[in-house]
Design a protein around this motif. Structure first.
Motif, PDB file in Angstrom:
ATOM      1  N   THR A  31       0.819  -1.224   0.000  1.00 36.61           N
ATOM      2  CA  THR A  31       0.000   0.000   0.000  1.00 36.61           C
ATOM      3  C   THR A  31       0.847   1.266   0.000  1.00 36.61           C
ATOM      4  OG1 THR A  31      -0.167  -0.095   2.408  1.00 36.61           O
ATOM      5  CG2 THR A  31      -1.965  -1.100   1.146  1.00 36.61           C
ATOM      6  N   PRO A  73       4.889   2.880  -1.594  1.00 31.43           N
ATOM      7  CA  PRO A  73       6.038   2.570  -2.450  1.00 31.43           C
ATOM      8  C   PRO A  73       7.127   1.837  -1.672  1.00 31.43           C
ATOM      9  CG  PRO A  73       5.352   4.849  -2.735  1.00 31.43           C
ATOM     10  CD  PRO A  73       4.585   4.312  -1.558  1.00 31.43           C
ATOM     11  N   VAL A 126       8.976   0.485  -6.453  1.00 31.91           N
ATOM     12  CA  VAL A 126       7.766  -0.206  -6.902  1.00 31.91           C
ATOM     13  C   VAL A 126       6.569   0.518  -6.304  1.00 31.91           C
ATOM     14  CG1 VAL A 126       6.473  -2.378  -6.842  1.00 31.91           C
ATOM     15  CG2 VAL A 126       8.966  -2.415  -7.055  1.00 31.91           C
ATOM     16  N   GLN A 127       5.660   0.927  -7.158  1.00 28.88           N
ATOM     17  CA  GLN A 127       4.456   1.628  -6.712  1.00 28.88           C
ATOM     18  C   GLN A 127       3.383   0.616  -6.309  1.00 28.88           C
ATOM     19  OE1 GLN A 127       4.226   4.892  -6.201  1.00 28.88           O
ATOM     20  NE2 GLN A 127       6.311   5.154  -6.951  1.00 28.88           N
ATOM     21  N   PRO A 128       2.607   0.943  -5.290  1.00 27.54           N
ATOM     22  CA  PRO A 128       1.566   0.019  -4.854  1.00 27.54           C
ATOM     23  C   PRO A 128       0.435  -0.087  -5.880  1.00 27.54           C
ATOM     24  CG  PRO A 128       1.406   2.078  -3.639  1.00 27.54           C
ATOM     25  CD  PRO A 128       2.643   2.166  -4.474  1.00 27.54           C
ATOM     26  N   GLN A 129       0.097  -1.310  -6.211  1.00 26.13           N
ATOM     27  CA  GLN A 129      -1.020  -1.588  -7.119  1.00 26.13           C
ATOM     28  C   GLN A 129      -1.822  -2.764  -6.579  1.00 26.13           C
ATOM     29  OE1 GLN A 129       0.761  -2.202 -10.975  1.00 26.13           O
ATOM     30  NE2 GLN A 129       1.421  -0.079 -11.131  1.00 26.13           N
ATOM     31  N   GLY A 130      -1.841  -2.873  -5.252  1.00 31.42           N
ATOM     32  CA  GLY A 130      -2.583  -3.960  -4.626  1.00 31.42           C
ATOM     33  C   GLY A 130      -1.876  -5.297  -4.678  1.00 31.42           C
ATOM     34  N   GLN A 131      -0.540  -5.274  -4.876  1.00 38.83           N
ATOM     35  CA  GLN A 131       0.201  -6.526  -4.935  1.00 38.83           C
ATOM     36  C   GLN A 131       0.083  -7.255  -3.588  1.00 38.83           C
ATOM     37  OE1 GLN A 131       1.381  -3.440  -5.680  1.00 38.83           O
ATOM     38  NE2 GLN A 131       3.166  -3.532  -6.997  1.00 38.83           N
ATOM     39  N   ARG A 132      -0.374  -8.485  -3.648  1.00 38.02           N
ATOM     40  CA  ARG A 132      -0.477  -9.331  -2.460  1.00 38.02           C
ATOM     41  C   ARG A 132       0.728 -10.273  -2.459  1.00 38.02           C
ATOM     42  NH1 ARG A 132      -4.219 -10.275   1.053  1.00 38.02           N
ATOM     43  NH2 ARG A 132      -5.773  -9.130  -0.157  1.00 38.02           N
ATOM     44  N   GLY A 163       5.506  -7.928  -9.016  1.00 42.48           N
ATOM     45  CA  GLY A 163       5.374  -7.471 -10.386  1.00 42.48           C
ATOM     46  C   GLY A 163       6.681  -7.026 -11.004  1.00 42.48           C
TER      47      GLY A 163
END
Length: 109
Positions: free
Chosen positions: A55, A57, A65-71, A104
């Motif tokens: 949630t 960077p 890495v920017q947050p994009q909902g990576q789980r 990602g």
């Protein structure tokens, strides 16, 4: 003293605490799970994993890495040497490929 997978040099407690804070702050629902502990003599080995949703960077391999909902849910093994009842040395290995894929940074298989 901490020595991690991919680290060329050991680092101390202050740096380890800063890394833990950085990761805890970057992942919503950050959870660290100990799945198994094995102890013999002055050595303790832990099979663990850490999980959460990115949630904020986070720098991975020198790239932000920017947050994009990576789980993420990443396995890790720690080998600790205990001296006088305190952890004196930690060597850890995490599955960097799985982590990078989940973030990602690398393509999924």
């Amino acid at each position: 003293e901490y020595l991690g997978s991919g680290n060329a040099r050991p680092f101390g407690l202050e740096r380890a605490e800063a890394l833990i804070r950085e990761w805890r702050d970057a992942f919503d629902g950050y959870r660290y799970t100990v799945h198994q502990l094995v102890a013999e003599g002055d050595t303790v080995v832990a099979l663990t994993s850490f999980s959460g949703v990115l949630t904020a960077p986070l720098t991975v391999d020198g790239a932000l890495v920017q947050p994009q909902g990576q789980r993420i849910d990443v396995p890790e093994v720690l080998a600790c040497r205990v001296v006088d009842g305190k952890i004196a040395h930690v060597r850890y290995v995490l599955d960097g490929r799985v982590f990078r894929q989940q973030m990602g940074v690398l393509p999924a298989p």
